[in-house]
Scaffold this active site. Sequence first.
Site, short mmCIF file in Angstrom:
data_model
loop_
_atom_site.label_atom_id
_atom_site.label_comp_id
_atom_site.label_asym_id
_atom_site.label_seq_id
_atom_site.Cartn_x
_atom_site.Cartn_y
_atom_site.Cartn_z
N ASP A 109 -10.21 3.75 3.79
CA ASP A 109 -10.33 2.30 3.60
C ASP A 109 -11.79 1.85 3.81
O ASP A 109 -12.09 0.67 3.71
CB ASP A 109 -9.40 1.58 4.59
CG ASP A 109 -9.04 0.16 4.16
OD1 ASP A 109 -9.06 -0.11 2.94
OD2 ASP A 109 -8.76 -0.67 5.04
N LYS A 142 0.84 -1.21 0.00
CA LYS A 142 0.00 0.00 0.00
C LYS A 142 0.87 1.26 0.00
O LYS A 142 0.60 2.21 -0.74
CB LYS A 142 -0.97 -0.04 1.20
CG LYS A 142 -2.04 -1.11 1.01
CD LYS A 142 -2.81 -1.49 2.27
CE LYS A 142 -3.74 -2.68 1.97
NZ LYS A 142 -4.49 -3.17 3.12
N GLN A 149 -4.46 -1.76 9.44
CA GLN A 149 -4.43 -3.08 8.78
C GLN A 149 -5.18 -4.13 9.60
O GLN A 149 -4.92 -4.29 10.79
CB GLN A 149 -2.96 -3.50 8.55
CG GLN A 149 -2.81 -4.80 7.78
CD GLN A 149 -3.37 -4.74 6.35
OE1 GLN A 149 -3.20 -3.75 5.65
NE2 GLN A 149 -4.04 -5.80 5.92
#
Length: 279
Positions: free
Chosen positions: A120, A53, A97
């Site tokens: 996200d 990422k 994450q």
Amino acid sequence: MTALILDGKKLVKEREVALTASVAELVKNNPVPILATILVGSDPASGTYVQMKGNACRRIGMDSIKVEMSEETTTEQLLAKINELNANPDVHGILLQHPVPSQIDERLCFDAIAIEKDVDGVTTKGFGLMAMGEEAYGSATPAGIMHLLAHYNIDLNGKHAVVVGRSPILGKPMAAMLLNANCTVTICHSRTQNLADHIKQADILVGAVGRPEFIKAEWIKDGAVVVDAGYHPGGLGDIDKTGLEGRVSALTPVPGGVGPMTINALISQTLEAAQKASS
Ligand code: NAP
């Protein structure tokens, strides 16, 4: 029938050219957009995803800050870090994450991310807005899948979509996005009875189960559009593809289908957040 390959890797290359140009335009008068990534613990796969990422940000001219926290991190410590990043005007997007170690209240931590930095698409508020058809950053994997389907002009209107999996980051938002795109949606999960019968009804099938080749090729009807979100060691997805190329209408490869699109959705939403912050 030969299946159209929904090539995420190729589409990402095209999208990155456009994103690079947009970043270059933005930074003429504004700071470089920054994505903050938070990795808790030392899971090697998660470490690799975070690295990928950050690399994708740099490829298009953005930056990323990598926050690494120990396996023993508490919910309170993680919340404090998220709040610090929320308050940092240089940070435009925050990625926590998944999964975090089990002692942490992951939902509480996701929901602590400021909505304007939730690139996200993991907050409850962001999910709710998206599900209501309001402006919000979509959860990155289903958002990436929607970009892929749109790019290949897959007709969703009135089609029966079957999503196998109902996780907060994948199955549920995927179902909501397909519903918003006028599909008739069935969501299957571990308690679903007669799973194969549901899958046989799918015009659009999304596999998001987390078990290698769990969905059998013979359950899938001819002409279906098959999207495999799974990724397992050895390059296996959640769907067994035996013989599918010759009888379904479209198919995502594993790897090179959904995975690259997930990262691309994340970075394009980070750019969007930076554009909004600058206006
Ligand atoms: P998850 O949180 O483990 O959720 C799995 C879902 O599958 C759950 O809703 C579960 O149902 C359902 N399920 C499990 N066993 C089943 C069964 N026997 N029959 C029907 N449904 C069953 O996984 P996830 O995070 O959503 O990820 C799903 C897959 O996508 C994984 O392969 C993962 O590696 C992949 N993934 C890929 C990306 C990417 O960027 N490509 C990103 C995220 C995830 P219950 O709710 O009833 O337990």
